[in-house]
Motif scaffolding. Structure first.
Motif, PDB file in Angstrom:
ATOM      1  N   PRO A  61      79.784  50.753  35.165  1.00 33.77           N
ATOM      2  CA  PRO A  61      79.485  51.628  36.301  1.00 33.77           C
ATOM      3  C   PRO A  61      78.350  51.072  37.154  1.00 33.77           C
ATOM      4  CG  PRO A  61      78.560  52.545  34.293  1.00 33.77           C
ATOM      5  CD  PRO A  61      79.372  51.353  33.878  1.00 33.77           C
ATOM      6  N   SER A  62      78.430  51.334  38.436  1.00 29.33           N
ATOM      7  CA  SER A  62      77.377  50.904  39.361  1.00 29.33           C
ATOM      8  C   SER A  62      76.153  51.793  39.184  1.00 29.33           C
ATOM      9  CB  SER A  62      77.869  50.996  40.800  1.00 29.33           C
ATOM     10  OG  SER A  62      76.774  50.855  41.693  1.00 29.33           O
ATOM     11  N   GLN A  63      75.024  51.170  38.932  1.00 30.98           N
ATOM     12  CA  GLN A  63      73.771  51.926  38.841  1.00 30.98           C
ATOM     13  C   GLN A  63      73.446  52.585  40.180  1.00 30.98           C
ATOM     14  OE1 GLN A  63      74.145  48.673  38.606  1.00 30.98           O
ATOM     15  NE2 GLN A  63      72.837  47.694  40.142  1.00 30.98           N
ATOM     16  N   LEU A  64      73.895  51.947  41.269  1.00 31.41           N
ATOM     17  CA  LEU A  64      73.580  52.465  42.600  1.00 31.41           C
ATOM     18  C   LEU A  64      74.408  53.696  42.958  1.00 31.41           C
ATOM     19  CD1 LEU A  64      73.408  48.911  44.022  1.00 31.41           C
ATOM     20  CD2 LEU A  64      71.573  50.560  44.386  1.00 31.41           C
ATOM     21  N   GLU A  65      75.537  53.882  42.273  1.00 34.92           N
ATOM     22  CA  GLU A  65      76.376  55.058  42.539  1.00 34.92           C
ATOM     23  C   GLU A  65      76.247  56.098  41.427  1.00 34.92           C
ATOM     24  OE1 GLU A  65      76.726  53.016  45.568  1.00 34.92           O
ATOM     25  OE2 GLU A  65      77.638  51.882  43.915  1.00 34.92           O
ATOM     26  N   THR A  66      75.284  55.906  40.509  1.00 36.21           N
ATOM     27  CA  THR A  66      75.099  56.883  39.422  1.00 36.21           C
ATOM     28  C   THR A  66      73.628  57.293  39.315  1.00 36.21           C
ATOM     29  OG1 THR A  66      75.011  55.021  37.844  1.00 36.21           O
ATOM     30  CG2 THR A  66      77.129  56.167  38.095  1.00 36.21           C
ATOM     31  N   TRP A  67      72.860  56.542  38.511  1.00 37.18           N
ATOM     32  CA  TRP A  67      71.522  56.990  38.124  1.00 37.18           C
ATOM     33  C   TRP A  67      70.395  56.321  38.893  1.00 37.18           C
ATOM     34  CZ3 TRP A  67      73.241  60.940  35.714  1.00 37.18           C
ATOM     35  CH2 TRP A  67      74.364  60.861  34.881  1.00 37.18           C
ATOM     36  N   ASP A  68      70.730  55.373  39.781  1.00 39.20           N
ATOM     37  CA  ASP A  68      69.681  54.614  40.482  1.00 39.20           C
ATOM     38  C   ASP A  68      70.093  54.317  41.920  1.00 39.20           C
ATOM     39  OD1 ASP A  68      67.389  53.137  40.964  1.00 39.20           O
ATOM     40  OD2 ASP A  68      68.102  51.349  39.905  1.00 39.20           O
TER      41      ASP A  68
END
Length: 428
Positions: A61-68
């Motif tokens: 998963p993309s960190q930029l589209e989830t938790w960051d």
């Protein structure tokens, strides 16, 4: 080089429990499986032994589209951010339910790995060891039932729910510690209940017994290595156990089922809660579809529609049932995705500076560790965290010594984990 494969399935016949035990005793079978003893499974709060639920985000998963998220920057794309219940911390706007629950968890935004291939990355993040052709390491989920044995669980102690390609395996601990797989959880027990009456079942088991004894004759240890007998034993025990109800969700209210979502992942999270409540010590629930080399933003929005309600409902449910202090919940994938957006509106593999969310089980909550560069120019995150250190933290919280050394079947000593617990996540 393949490190993962699907474990052998279990059979689909059964006897009444009393008859089964009698028959099995005659065959010299053992019915010992690890899990929480009956009274221990009834305990709540901090008195209850700790278990582990891993929410596996398959595909990276993309960190930029989830938790960051980094909205309004060149690397942020169209993803917006929302405030959470951790003051000053934002996550992707398509996770509003998790934004409300985040105060009960902690966020690590700086996990680092050197594995950018799906299979190798999965192996590393699930085991804490990089792939090595000379040894097959156990997943952290398999270490839990191996180290925390008890004798009253009649269903598998390590369960994988959902369609993930590489479920956790027992590695050098043995195939008996491979995760037991349910591909479509909460949709009935199609192959776990007897399909014929008792008399016919008796006849089938008697025939199977004769066939098994004939197979063993003259084969000695070779027959043991097939694990045929043990597989039959576990299948028959499970098929006649009331604990099988943990795999069913019909007893749950419609409201509860709606909260989790009527999706494979949502039902899996609900079954995971029921399994933990029954005494299973390690459950993995997979959500696929994060390999977004193209249409990254649409893919993550679609995945969030399943992840957000199910994850939030799981946290709420565990807390409402006083199970959260004894259940560590970890949401993680094999790596993150590049800050750079490619020409197909996608993001590629990024093993440096990806995110995870972890909480429960007595771990500290509301902690945010690490930081990624909002410009995307600096590859290395601030305060990088090794996966091994995360797992040493989790094992310690499960009362498992990460420094314990095990001997592999070829006589090679290996630590359970080569990391050091993170003091930021441990209560003093």
């Amino acid at each position: 080089m393949k490190y993962f494969s699907q474990p052998a399935g279990l059979g689909h016949d059964g006897l009444q429990r009393r008859e089964l035990l009698s028959l099995s005793a005659g065959l010299g079978l053992s019915f010992v499986l690890p899990g929480l003893p009956g009274r221990a499974a009834e305990k709540r709060g901090s008195e209850r032994a700790t278990s582990l639920i891993t929410l596996w985000m398959h595909g990276g998963p993309s960190q930029l589209e989830t938790w960051d998220p980094h909205p309004g920057t060149a690397i942020g794309g169209p993803t917006q951010a929302i405030e959470t219940t951790i003051p000053g911390t934002q996550i992707a706007a398509h996770l509003p339910l998790m934004a409300e629950q985040l105060q009960h968890l902690s966020v690590i935004r700086s996990l680092v790995s050197k594995e950018g291939d799906h299979e190798r990355g999965t192996y590393f993040v699930k085991t804490g060891y990089r792939p090595d052709p000379t040894v097959r390491h156990p997943a952290i989920g398999a270490l839990v039932p191996y180290e925390l044995k008890s004798s009253s669980l009649e269903i598998p102690a390590y369960v994988s729910l959902g369609e993930g390609q590489w479920p956790g395996r027992g590695g050098y601990l043995g195939d008996e510690y491979d995760a037991f797989r349910i591909f479509d959880p909460g949709q009935g027990l199609h192959n776990m209940r007897p399909r014929v009456g008792d008399r016919r079942q008796d006849s089938r088991i008697e025939g199977l017994s004769m066939l098994s004894q004939s197979f063993r004759r003259g084969r000695g240890q070779l027959a043991d290595r097939t694990m045929h007998q043990r597989t039959v034993e576990q299948a028959l025990t499970m098929m006649n156990s009331d604990q099988l109800k943990a795999f069913e969700i019909e007893e749950e209210s419609e409201t509860t089922r709606k909260q989790y979502g009527d999706t494979r992942f949502g039902r899996g999270c609900l079954v995971a809660r029921r399994l933990i409540e029954t005494g299973v010590r390690s459950v993995e629930v997979s959500l696929s579809g994060f390999d977004s080399h193209a249409n990254n933003f649409e893919a993550h929005q679609n995945r969030a529609a399943e992840l957000d309600p199910a994850f939030a409902a799981l946290i709420q449910d565990l807390r409402a049932r006083d199970l959260y202090d004894s259940t560590i919940v970890l949401c993680i994938g094999e790596f993150g995705r590049t800050p750079r957006i490619n020409p197909l509106d996608g993001r590629d593999h990024w093993p440096t500076g990806f995110s995870t969310v972890v909480g429960g089980g007595g771990l500290r909550s509301g902690v945010v560790i690490g930081e990624t560069d909002p410009t995307g120019e600096n590859k290395d995150p601030a305060d990088p965290i090794k996966v091994q250190d995360l797992y040493a933290t989790i094992l310690s919280q499960l009362s498992i010594d990460p420094d314990k050394e095990l001997m592999t079947p070829i006589g090679r000593p290996l630590f359970l984990c080569e990391g050091t617990p993170l003091p930021q996540l441990l209560r003093s």
